[in-house]
Scaffold this motif. Sequence first.
Motif, PDB file in Angstrom:
ATOM      1  N   VAL A 133       0.857  -1.189   0.000  1.00  0.00           N
ATOM      2  CA  VAL A 133       0.000   0.000   0.000  1.00  0.00           C
ATOM      3  C   VAL A 133       0.887   1.230   0.000  1.00  0.00           C
ATOM      4  O   VAL A 133       1.668   1.446   0.931  1.00  0.00           O
ATOM      5  CB  VAL A 133      -0.950   0.013   1.213  1.00  0.00           C
ATOM      6  CG1 VAL A 133      -1.719   1.332   1.268  1.00  0.00           C
ATOM      7  CG2 VAL A 133      -1.918  -1.155   1.147  1.00  0.00           C
ATOM      8  N   SER A 134       0.782   2.018  -1.064  1.00  0.00           N
ATOM      9  CA  SER A 134       1.539   3.250  -1.171  1.00  0.00           C
ATOM     10  C   SER A 134       0.746   4.391  -0.543  1.00  0.00           C
ATOM     11  O   SER A 134      -0.463   4.503  -0.776  1.00  0.00           O
ATOM     12  CB  SER A 134       1.823   3.564  -2.640  1.00  0.00           C
ATOM     13  OG  SER A 134       2.269   4.898  -2.800  1.00  0.00           O
ATOM     14  N   PRO A 135       1.376   5.245   0.257  1.00  0.00           N
ATOM     15  CA  PRO A 135       0.643   6.389   0.840  1.00  0.00           C
ATOM     16  C   PRO A 135       0.019   7.284  -0.211  1.00  0.00           C
ATOM     17  O   PRO A 135      -1.012   7.904   0.034  1.00  0.00           O
ATOM     18  CB  PRO A 135       1.745   7.129   1.628  1.00  0.00           C
ATOM     19  CG  PRO A 135       2.788   6.098   1.904  1.00  0.00           C
ATOM     20  CD  PRO A 135       2.771   5.187   0.722  1.00  0.00           C
ATOM     21  N   ARG A 136       0.613   7.344  -1.403  1.00  0.00           N
ATOM     22  CA  ARG A 136       0.115   8.249  -2.437  1.00  0.00           C
ATOM     23  C   ARG A 136      -0.833   7.555  -3.412  1.00  0.00           C
ATOM     24  O   ARG A 136      -1.735   8.180  -3.947  1.00  0.00           O
ATOM     25  CB  ARG A 136       1.287   8.846  -3.231  1.00  0.00           C
ATOM     26  CG  ARG A 136       2.205   9.715  -2.380  1.00  0.00           C
ATOM     27  CD  ARG A 136       3.244  10.392  -3.252  1.00  0.00           C
ATOM     28  NE  ARG A 136       4.192  11.173  -2.459  1.00  0.00           N
ATOM     29  CZ  ARG A 136       3.965  12.410  -2.058  1.00  0.00           C
ATOM     30  NH1 ARG A 136       2.837  12.999  -2.380  1.00  0.00           N
ATOM     31  NH2 ARG A 136       4.860  13.051  -1.340  1.00  0.00           N
ATOM     32  N   ARG A 137      -0.610   6.253  -3.674  1.00  0.00           N
ATOM     33  CA  ARG A 137      -1.357   5.598  -4.739  1.00  0.00           C
ATOM     34  C   ARG A 137      -2.220   4.437  -4.275  1.00  0.00           C
ATOM     35  O   ARG A 137      -2.863   3.772  -5.080  1.00  0.00           O
ATOM     36  CB  ARG A 137      -0.382   5.109  -5.817  1.00  0.00           C
ATOM     37  CG  ARG A 137       0.301   6.234  -6.564  1.00  0.00           C
ATOM     38  CD  ARG A 137       1.362   5.695  -7.508  1.00  0.00           C
ATOM     39  NE  ARG A 137       2.527   5.219  -6.773  1.00  0.00           N
ATOM     40  CZ  ARG A 137       3.194   4.127  -7.084  1.00  0.00           C
ATOM     41  NH1 ARG A 137       2.795   3.371  -8.078  1.00  0.00           N
ATOM     42  NH2 ARG A 137       4.253   3.787  -6.402  1.00  0.00           N
ATOM     43  N   GLY A 138      -2.242   4.160  -2.973  1.00  0.00           N
ATOM     44  CA  GLY A 138      -3.037   3.054  -2.467  1.00  0.00           C
ATOM     45  C   GLY A 138      -2.418   1.716  -2.823  1.00  0.00           C
ATOM     46  O   GLY A 138      -1.210   1.620  -3.052  1.00  0.00           O
ATOM     47  N   PRO A 139      -3.216   0.629  -2.889  1.00  0.00           N
ATOM     48  CA  PRO A 139      -2.681  -0.691  -3.235  1.00  0.00           C
ATOM     49  C   PRO A 139      -1.973  -0.651  -4.583  1.00  0.00           C
ATOM     50  O   PRO A 139      -2.531  -0.190  -5.578  1.00  0.00           O
ATOM     51  CB  PRO A 139      -3.930  -1.577  -3.279  1.00  0.00           C
ATOM     52  CG  PRO A 139      -4.898  -0.903  -2.355  1.00  0.00           C
ATOM     53  CD  PRO A 139      -4.660   0.559  -2.542  1.00  0.00           C
ATOM     54  N   HIS A 140      -0.749  -1.146  -4.607  1.00  0.00           N
ATOM     55  CA  HIS A 140       0.061  -1.044  -5.818  1.00  0.00           C
ATOM     56  C   HIS A 140       0.859  -2.326  -5.998  1.00  0.00           C
ATOM     57  O   HIS A 140       1.307  -2.938  -5.032  1.00  0.00           O
ATOM     58  CB  HIS A 140       1.014   0.143  -5.721  1.00  0.00           C
ATOM     59  CG  HIS A 140       1.829   0.366  -6.964  1.00  0.00           C
ATOM     60  ND1 HIS A 140       1.288   0.835  -8.135  1.00  0.00           N
ATOM     61  CD2 HIS A 140       3.150   0.162  -7.208  1.00  0.00           C
ATOM     62  CE1 HIS A 140       2.237   0.933  -9.051  1.00  0.00           C
ATOM     63  NE2 HIS A 140       3.374   0.530  -8.512  1.00  0.00           N
ATOM     64  N   ARG A 141       1.016  -2.725  -7.244  1.00  0.00           N
ATOM     65  CA  ARG A 141       1.799  -3.920  -7.578  1.00  0.00           C
ATOM     66  C   ARG A 141       2.931  -3.549  -8.517  1.00  0.00           C
ATOM     67  O   ARG A 141       2.731  -2.843  -9.501  1.00  0.00           O
ATOM     68  CB  ARG A 141       0.915  -4.976  -8.240  1.00  0.00           C
ATOM     69  CG  ARG A 141       1.641  -6.270  -8.617  1.00  0.00           C
ATOM     70  CD  ARG A 141       0.672  -7.244  -9.285  1.00  0.00           C
ATOM     71  NE  ARG A 141       1.301  -8.513  -9.584  1.00  0.00           N
ATOM     72  CZ  ARG A 141       1.924  -8.785 -10.734  1.00  0.00           C
ATOM     73  NH1 ARG A 141       2.001  -7.848 -11.672  1.00  0.00           N
ATOM     74  NH2 ARG A 141       2.458  -9.970 -10.934  1.00  0.00           N
ATOM     75  N   THR A 142       4.127  -4.011  -8.197  1.00  0.00           N
ATOM     76  CA  THR A 142       5.266  -3.854  -9.083  1.00  0.00           C
ATOM     77  C   THR A 142       5.867  -5.226  -9.325  1.00  0.00           C
ATOM     78  O   THR A 142       5.630  -6.164  -8.559  1.00  0.00           O
ATOM     79  CB  THR A 142       6.318  -2.903  -8.473  1.00  0.00           C
ATOM     80  OG1 THR A 142       7.376  -2.673  -9.415  1.00  0.00           O
ATOM     81  CG2 THR A 142       6.903  -3.485  -7.195  1.00  0.00           C
TER      82      THR A 142
END
Length: 364
Positions: A133-142
């Motif tokens: 979970v990114s503070p700026r973008r929410g749930p994120h997958r890389t």
Amino acid sequence: MSANPESALPIRINVDDSDSPSDVVEALFLGRFVTGEQPHSHSSSLDRVKSGATLLPAAARVLRSARDDDRNATLAEGDGWTLLVSRWKRGADVTVTATTPELARKILSEATDEAQDEPEPQPDNVPMGFWYVSPRRGPHRTTRQIAAGTWDEVRHNYTAPVADAMDGLMKVTPDDISGRLLLLHGPPGTGKTSALRTLARSWRDWCQVDCVLDPERLFNDVGYLMDIAIGEDDGSAKGRWRLLLLEDCDELIRGEAKHTAGQALSRLLNLTDGLLGQGRNVLVGLTTNEDLERLHPAVVRPGRCLARIEVGSLTRAESASWLGTEEGLGREGATLAELYALRRGKGPASVPKQDVGADAGLYL
């Protein structure tokens, strides 16, 4: 179209010294979408952007550009559309608002087509996803390419009973799946993570492996859980299975978890064989340092686990064979991390956990 996007922003923005120029650029981008002048939006995330790619269509007019320590933001426009590019390290988010959905898709395609940098696949590498979970973008997958040996290459790293159990697991196909939970438990340094990397390579033809970096949050945040486990993606749409890896989940699955973790344990169990997991090709892989006796009985009940393997130390004889000598070995043998430490000329007791070296760290 107004040349000044701030004039189309009918909301109040309070800016203080905690905001960066990039924050302002991102706020200005919302103006035409908020007013309805450009009511359609499309976006895309790129994990690795090619060097030199601007992510701007040829006809773009740049209105704002900001460079911060950790990211860059560019605001651009064209006839009937506005575009925001937020870049960080190698990745980027690109979002377009436009007067029609067709125009939004067209501009997004012009900005991102052939911009994704796809490294040449290596025979020993496996693509693995990482969720957080990114503070700026929410749930994120890389995604990253992870080096992983074949099972034949690493089998000698495990004591005989573990190797025998792993033999069958490495050969599993979708037709063999009878449980949705994969549980590896045992002391630190015995090779649980290494086994999972090798498993990802063995299963790569039919299963996408994703590691959840913040598992303590996953089952306490329903939105995060739905994004990861339920949301459609290219893999599930094509019928591929997904294995979600949750490492060091001691608090989630030990005996008193129902009292300490609240609904988290229930949601985990619901994902493996309840309504939440129905119709989804999702497996959950857990690693823990806990003894089997201390795990919650609901986690280890028959029929829930595809595999339940205790990964322990190699015996003294196995350790001596691995190392090529008995020097430095204790009476009870050694863990894989200890063997790598001995190979480098350091006794296991003299190697702090935080300084075991790059190669041994792969086996903790």
